[in-house]
Design a protein around this motif. Structure first.
Motif, PDB file in Angstrom:
ATOM      1  N   LEU A 168      22.296  38.983 -10.749  1.00 23.39           N
ATOM      2  CA  LEU A 168      22.676  37.930  -9.793  1.00 23.39           C
ATOM      3  C   LEU A 168      21.486  37.430  -8.977  1.00 23.39           C
ATOM      4  O   LEU A 168      21.414  36.265  -8.610  1.00 23.39           O
ATOM      5  CB  LEU A 168      23.777  38.432  -8.845  1.00 23.39           C
ATOM      6  N   PHE A 222      20.508  35.111 -13.148  1.00 32.77           N
ATOM      7  CA  PHE A 222      21.562  34.159 -12.777  1.00 32.77           C
ATOM      8  C   PHE A 222      21.086  33.213 -11.687  1.00 32.77           C
ATOM      9  O   PHE A 222      21.271  32.002 -11.763  1.00 32.77           O
ATOM     10  CB  PHE A 222      22.842  34.889 -12.339  1.00 32.77           C
ATOM     11  N   TRP A 256      20.453  32.361 -16.852  1.00 28.96           N
ATOM     12  CA  TRP A 256      21.722  32.838 -17.412  1.00 28.96           C
ATOM     13  C   TRP A 256      22.877  32.107 -16.774  1.00 28.96           C
ATOM     14  O   TRP A 256      22.843  31.786 -15.591  1.00 28.96           O
ATOM     15  CB  TRP A 256      21.932  34.330 -17.115  1.00 28.96           C
ATOM     16  N   GLU A 257      23.933  31.916 -17.582  1.00 33.64           N
ATOM     17  CA  GLU A 257      25.189  31.399 -17.030  1.00 33.64           C
ATOM     18  C   GLU A 257      26.127  32.572 -16.781  1.00 33.64           C
ATOM     19  O   GLU A 257      25.833  33.701 -17.171  1.00 33.64           O
ATOM     20  CB  GLU A 257      25.797  30.375 -17.987  1.00 33.64           C
ATOM     21  N   ARG A 258      27.262  32.290 -16.164  1.00 24.46           N
ATOM     22  CA  ARG A 258      28.096  33.397 -15.675  1.00 24.46           C
ATOM     23  C   ARG A 258      28.651  34.303 -16.776  1.00 24.46           C
ATOM     24  O   ARG A 258      28.864  35.481 -16.558  1.00 24.46           O
ATOM     25  CB  ARG A 258      29.199  32.906 -14.747  1.00 24.46           C
ATOM     26  N   VAL A 282      26.784  37.619 -17.364  1.00 24.05           N
ATOM     27  CA  VAL A 282      26.763  38.738 -16.417  1.00 24.05           C
ATOM     28  C   VAL A 282      27.969  39.663 -16.602  1.00 24.05           C
ATOM     29  O   VAL A 282      28.047  40.713 -15.964  1.00 24.05           O
ATOM     30  CB  VAL A 282      26.653  38.301 -14.927  1.00 24.05           C
TER      31      VAL A 282
END
Ligand SMILES: Cc1cc2nc3c(=O)[nH]c(=O)nc-3n(C[C@H](O)[C@H](O)[C@H](O)COP(=O)(O)OP(=O)(O)OC[C@H]3O[C@@H](n4cnc5c(N)ncnc54)[C@H](O)[C@@H]3O)c2cc1C
Length: 404
Positions: free
Chosen positions: A52, A56, A61-63, A66
């Protein structure tokens, strides 16, 4: 606990994140076949927090990335996930957890895995543009705010503050990192490692202000505008991130009768009460190899402690005696600390070179090795941990006494 086969016992995990999930997965791996239920106040299935503040927040990165497990793997766990429901009380005799939806869940074993929450500065929550970073929703909000550009002030120069500053600077954002220690992460890296990190921040354009506290955040029309420091300095800010530590999520346990003292106090098996365990960031357990009560806020501990708790629920437990360890990724490099570097009275460079940003440091106190720091040299650092591991092993054995 009931006298049935421990593998058939029902288990209720409060908090569906790294520690709770690690416990549940280890239970199933070890043959547990009883009912498994998660109660989680957030609305997301388990996700990972370390990215995060890094991949992110940077936008790399996209959600979806994660997520800790994909849906198929989670389904194989055969667990019930009760999401968006907060535990508000625990009755320890019957092991019943009440939630804010007026429901209750009873189980043979309860695992407290509620982690920690970000600490705020008084009054800061009322101003737009002021953020903390703990959850995925926090990260989405902060990432959106950073896209508007404008100067960023990160308050708190510990691990999280330093990571956020590094990520923001690499996104080209005008970034200031303010904190009470003289240099970033001095409390976890020690002064030598911290000085290298300070140089890395400066090379990336981060303005570092150490040894200062924030006196006030000032706004106009409800938006933050400036950060005022203890010496009267005023810093322009369109965004402020407060990264001044965290509070264990134990308020729901105040009437439970469990011992709460900066976390849920546990014995060496991570047991907080009869049929009740705590795991991860929220657990303060007795580490018999270090002869102290310890609460660790890091990802590796959450996973390892989950395994230890699962074993104990199944009647195969042993005192949990890990070598404390954490890592952080900044400026594309992995920094790792085993044991403690901050308490060292002597630090020696044992591999690599500081100016190359690839090195291993050993820290000692009163002539005894107490910590290893690896900077972009993971294998070499791990190889140096043997004396630290041996010391824990010896002390644990002597705490347990002779075997019958
Ligand atoms: C931004 C960020 C970056 C990080 N980076 C690193 C890193 O680089 N390296 C590292 O080692 N560690 C890092 N960490 C720490 C690591 O993520 C934590 O140690 C780990 O998540 C701990 O897992 P946990 O399950 O104990 O607690 P958490 O992950 O905090 O999960 C606790 C869960 O309990 C839920 N909960 C809380 N109260 C209740 C309630 N009353 N009822 C129901 N549910 C509740 C919460 O919603 C949450 O989902 C980072 C953490 C953050 C926030």
């Amino acid at each position: 606990m009931t006298a049935q086969d421990p593998r058939d016992r029902s288990v209720l995990v409060v908090g569906a994140s790294a520690g709770g999930l690690a416990t549940a997965e280890a239970l199933r791996r070890l043959g547990h076949r009883g009912r498994l239920t998660f109660v989680e106040s957030g609305v997301h299935l388990p996700y990972d927090r370390p990215p995060l503040s890094k991949q992110f927040l940077s936008g790399e990165w996209e959600r979806e990335r994660v997520a800790l497990r994909d849906d198929t793997v989670l389904a194989q766990l055969e667990a019930q996930f009760v999401l968006g429901e907060r535990a508000v009380a625990l009755e320890t005799v019957t092991r019943t957890v009440e939630t804010d939806m007026w429901r209750s869940f009873t189980a043979d074993a309860v695992v407290i895995a509620t982690g920690v929450d970000a600490r705020w500065l008084p009054g800061a929550q009322d101003l737009f543009g002021v953020h903390t970073l703990r959850s995925l929703d926090d990260a989405v909000a902060l990432r959106g705010q950073l896209e508007k550009r404008g100067p960023l002030v990160v308050v708190g120069n510990g691990v999280l503050g330093s990571e956020i500053a590094a990520t923001a600077a690499q996104r080209g954002i005008d970034t200031t990192l303010v904190g009470s220690s003289a240099t970033p992460m001095a409390g976890s890296l020690g002064h030598v490692g911290s000085a290298v990190l300070a140089r890395r921040h400066q090379e990336a354009g981060v303005r570092l202000i150490g040894g200062k506290r924030v006196r006030a955040l000032r706004g106009r029309s409800g938006r933050v505008r400036t950060v005022e420091l203890s010496d009267g300095t005023e810093l322009d800010a369109a965004t402020v991130v407060i990264a001044v530590g965290s509070e264990p999520q134990t308020s729901w346990l105040v009437d439970s009768g469990l011992t709460i003292d900066d976390g849920v106090v546990c014995d060496e098996y991570c047991r907080a009460g009869e049929g009740i365990w705590a795991v991860g960031d929220v657990a303060r357990w007795q580490h018999i190899g270090l002869d102290q009560r310890l609460r660790l806020e890091n990802r590796t501990n959450a996973a390892e402690q989950g395994l230890a708790v699962a074993r104990d629920i199944l009647g195969e437990g042993a005192p949990y005696t890990p070598l404390p360890y954490f890592w952080s990724d900044q400026y594309g490099q992995r920094v790792q600390v085993y044991g403690s570097m901050a308490d060292a009275d002597h630090v020696a460079l044992v591999d690599g070179a500081l100016e190359d940003d690839r090195f291993v440091l050993e820290g000692s106190k009163d002539g005894e090795p107490i910590g290893v720091l690896g900077w972009a040299m993971p294998k070499q650092a791990r190889l140096r941990t043997r004396p630290l591991l041996d010391r824990i092993k010896t002390r644990s054995a002597s705490a347990l006494g002779p075997a019958d």
